[in-house]
Design an enzyme around this catalytic site. Structure first.
Site, mmCIF file in Angstrom:
data_model
loop_
_atom_site.group_PDB
_atom_site.id
_atom_site.type_symbol
_atom_site.label_atom_id
_atom_site.label_comp_id
_atom_site.label_asym_id
_atom_site.label_seq_id
_atom_site.Cartn_x
_atom_site.Cartn_y
_atom_site.Cartn_z
ATOM 1 C CG ASN A 110 -0.193 -0.061 2.523
ATOM 2 O OD1 ASN A 110 0.827 -0.732 2.633
ATOM 3 N ND2 ASN A 110 -0.691 0.624 3.529
ATOM 4 C CG LEU A 111 3.722 1.907 3.048
ATOM 5 C CD1 LEU A 111 4.959 1.556 3.853
ATOM 6 C CD2 LEU A 111 3.041 3.142 3.616
ATOM 7 C CG ASP A 522 6.358 -11.159 12.283
ATOM 8 O OD1 ASP A 522 7.301 -11.501 13.009
ATOM 9 O OD2 ASP A 522 6.506 -10.488 11.242
ATOM 10 N N GLY A 534 16.598 -13.894 17.968
ATOM 11 C CA GLY A 534 17.901 -13.787 17.331
ATOM 12 C C GLY A 534 17.870 -13.032 16.022
ATOM 13 C CE LYS A 535 12.392 -13.950 13.363
ATOM 14 N NZ LYS A 535 10.917 -13.842 13.185
ATOM 15 C CD GLU A 548 0.485 6.274 7.233
ATOM 16 O OE1 GLU A 548 0.897 5.373 6.485
ATOM 17 O OE2 GLU A 548 0.549 7.478 6.976
#
Length: 601
Positions: A110-111, A522, A534-535, A548
């Protein structure tokens, strides 16, 4: 007992007082209220999400600076142990080469239909790491998958079309800020459609028709006349062709597929799909002509990945736009002059039809190349191909391209007489007048829609998503330092974070989202949750700005990335013969002579 109580109550608070004294005090600007940059510069001490934005700004500034590589850990006796740096023959610790972090960006579809598309295009088009302009060597076998992919596709383009893919464009002087983009399904289609037609601002569906911002004119927010007339008609009446209701997301509208205003985009996408299928047929025939290998290979050599699809789109875009412009304009001119008979059959999606029309389209496409180039330069996919930045789309089939790949079902025949419907008039004269009026209305609707392109017959496209997952994971694992700029949530956030999980997390993380963590999704998860997976690295810098994206991303661009580009350009002008840097300590070279793995000198 008294001594115990006294020791528990009368505790020295000197250390706590010192810690409190070191905390940043909340304060806002006291002057310079007429200077927006001064106001935004004070966000860090204002509290709430202004402070989070200030932290995001400082992290973004660190993302584009040279620094030591990430720390390396290994598991020993069930625990993570820091691997010490290498030691030289003299016993001294070797100095680690500083590198620029590889920046992974996630953008929801959408962006790309908003002004954030221009921000993403700037990040792809510009950068601060100079590109080596010396004579280049072919891509080495140990290069990253995206390097090898672009080198292979460029060679294929030269062999097929007899020239380079971007003859009208100079090679950018700097590498892109980004090394990879993950976009959800439909994002690239928004990017392409905005190069073909304008998106307009309207009111939100939940707002009154006159409830709009002062920056949007009342004419822009009013529904088209065709929609007003259709709304006045009783339920069950058939709307005129070409007056389909525009597609809407939020307060943004655009022409729906097959409606007035979408002719150029429809022609472009059909041309693209037909090229993809023709290319796949060539690769499949070549693969079948080869002898059966002794070792079984479970990878389909003639399939295509989503990143490969959009890389091809960027390489073909100018040619396809010129071809589509020629087809649409010639068809429109014939409709205007009234000399067209059966235009739907005479012009196909890629300009192929009768031989005369085909030759005419080939001749006129060159005259539209300047306009096609101008339109292509507004897109993200064009600059991504030029800068060799892969566009990953794990939810590829959610995009509009699927509707052009799948066969269009034929409309059901309408019965001549229906129960409860109008009764046929026995008067022949009235019947002739009715046919005449229907013919006139059909003619007017055809002129209103301007172009009716016959959908081409396409084969099924064999798409391989697994190869893209392997490619982005490998790119993250080979990066010496990484950063994540995630705009939105969902599949793009998970895909970027999961790739950085393969290297024990990203060093820098900025998440711009209004998603909340309370539903366990998520999309709304905080960076602290990514830290537990661990990300995000334990020693990494991270922040989530609740808001937004269209509010914060342009500010981040204006305060961090644009000044960095201006500084780089000023340095280039002051020192034109300055030695250029290339990415990586052990850089595999691509066909344009620069490395893409990790940026450093």
């Amino acid at each position: 007992m008294a001594n115990i109580a006294e020791s528990a109550v009368l505790v020295s608070s000197a250390s706590s007082a010192q810690a409190v004294a070191k905390l940043t005090q909340v304060r806002g600007p006291t002057s310079g209220f007429d200077k927006a940059q001064h106001i935004i510069g004070s966000y860090s001490t204002m509290g709430f999400q202004a402070t989070n934005y200030g932290l995001a700004r400082s992290i973004a500034q660190r993302m584009i600076r040279k620094q030591p590589p990430s720390k390396v850990y290994q598991i020993k006796d069930g625990k993570y142990v820091l691997v010490p740096p290498d030691v030289g023959e003299d016993g001294k610790t070797l100095q680690q080469e500083h590198v620029y972090p590889n920046l992974f960006m996630g953008v929801t579809a959408n962006l790309m239909g908003t002004g954030c598309r221009e921000a993403v295009r700037f990040l792809v088009q510009e950068g601060v790491v100079h590109r080596s302009l010396e004579a280049s060597a072919p891509a080495s076998a140990d290069g990253t998958d995206d390097q090898l992919m672009f080198a292979r596709l460029k060679r294929e383009y030269v062999e097929t079309y007899g020239g380079p893919p971007h003859p009208d464009e100079e090679i950018p002087r700097a590498h892109s800020f980004l090394c990879a983009i993950v976009v959800s399904g439909g994002g690239v289609e928004h990017d392409l459609r905005r190069a073909c037609t304008a998106y307009t601002l309207h009111h939100y569906a939940s707002e009154a028709q006159g409830h709009v911002s002062s920056t949007v004119s009342s004419e822009a927010t009013a529904p088209p006349k065709g929609l007003q007339q259709r709304a006045e008609k009783p339920l069950g009446t058939r709307a005129a062709a070409g007056t389909a209701k525009p597609a809407r997301f939020g307060n943004v509208e655009y022409p729906r597929q097959g409606s007035t205003g979408s002719e150029l985009f429809d022609c472009l996408m059909r041309t693209f799909v037909q090229r993809l299928c023709a290319r796949q047929a060539r690769l499949r025939a070549a693969a079948m002509a080869k002898p059966i290998p002794d070792k079984y290979d479970d990878v389909c050599s003639w399939s295509v990945t989503p990143s490969e699809v959009w890389a091809l789109c960027g390489l073909w875009l100018v040619d396809m736009l010129a071809e589509a412009l020629g087809a649409v304009r010639s068809c429109t001119s014939r409709l205007t002059s009234g000399s067209a008979v059966g235009t739907a059959e005479s012009v196909t999606a890629n300009g192929k039809g009768p031989e005369a029309d085909r030759d005419a389209h080939i001749a006129t496409s060159a005259s539209y190349r300047a306009e096609a180039l101008a339109r292509a330069r507004t897109t993200v996919v064009y600059w991504a191909a030029l800068q060799q930045v892969s566009l990953f789309s794990p939810s590829f089939v959610d995009g509009d391209i699927t509707s052009y790949l799948l066969p269009t079902p034929a409309p059901a025949a309408r019965p001549a007489h229906r129960k409860g419907g109008p009764v046929a008039d026995e008067n022949a004269g009235n019947s002739k007048e009715l046919k005449r009026s229907r013919k006139a209305s059909s003619s007017s609707s055809t002129s209103a829609t301007a172009v009716k392109v016959k959908p081409p017959v396409v084969e099924r496209l064999q798409v391989d998503l697994v190869r893209d997952v392997y490619s982005i994971n490998k790119l993250a694992m080979l990066s010496k330092k990484t950063g994540m700029l995630i705009c939105g949530g969902g599949v793009v956030k998970h895909h970027v974070c999961n790739a950085n999980l393969m290297r024990n997390g990203a060093d820098f993380t900025i998440i711009l989202s209004n998603g909340q963590e309370f539903d366990g999704s998520d999309a709304g998860a905080k960076p602290e949750e990514a830290l537990s997976w661990g990300k995000v690295r334990m020693e990494g810098a991270f922040v989530k700005v609740y808001g937004e994206v269209s509010t914060y991303l342009p500010l981040l661009l204006a305060e961090v990335f644009v000044p960095a580009v201006r500084q780089r350009r000023a340095t280039d002008d002051a020192q034109p013969r300055r030695k250029r840097s290339s990415r990586g300590a052990r850089p595999p070279q691509d066909v344009s002579g620069h490395s893409h793995l990790c940026r450093g000198e």
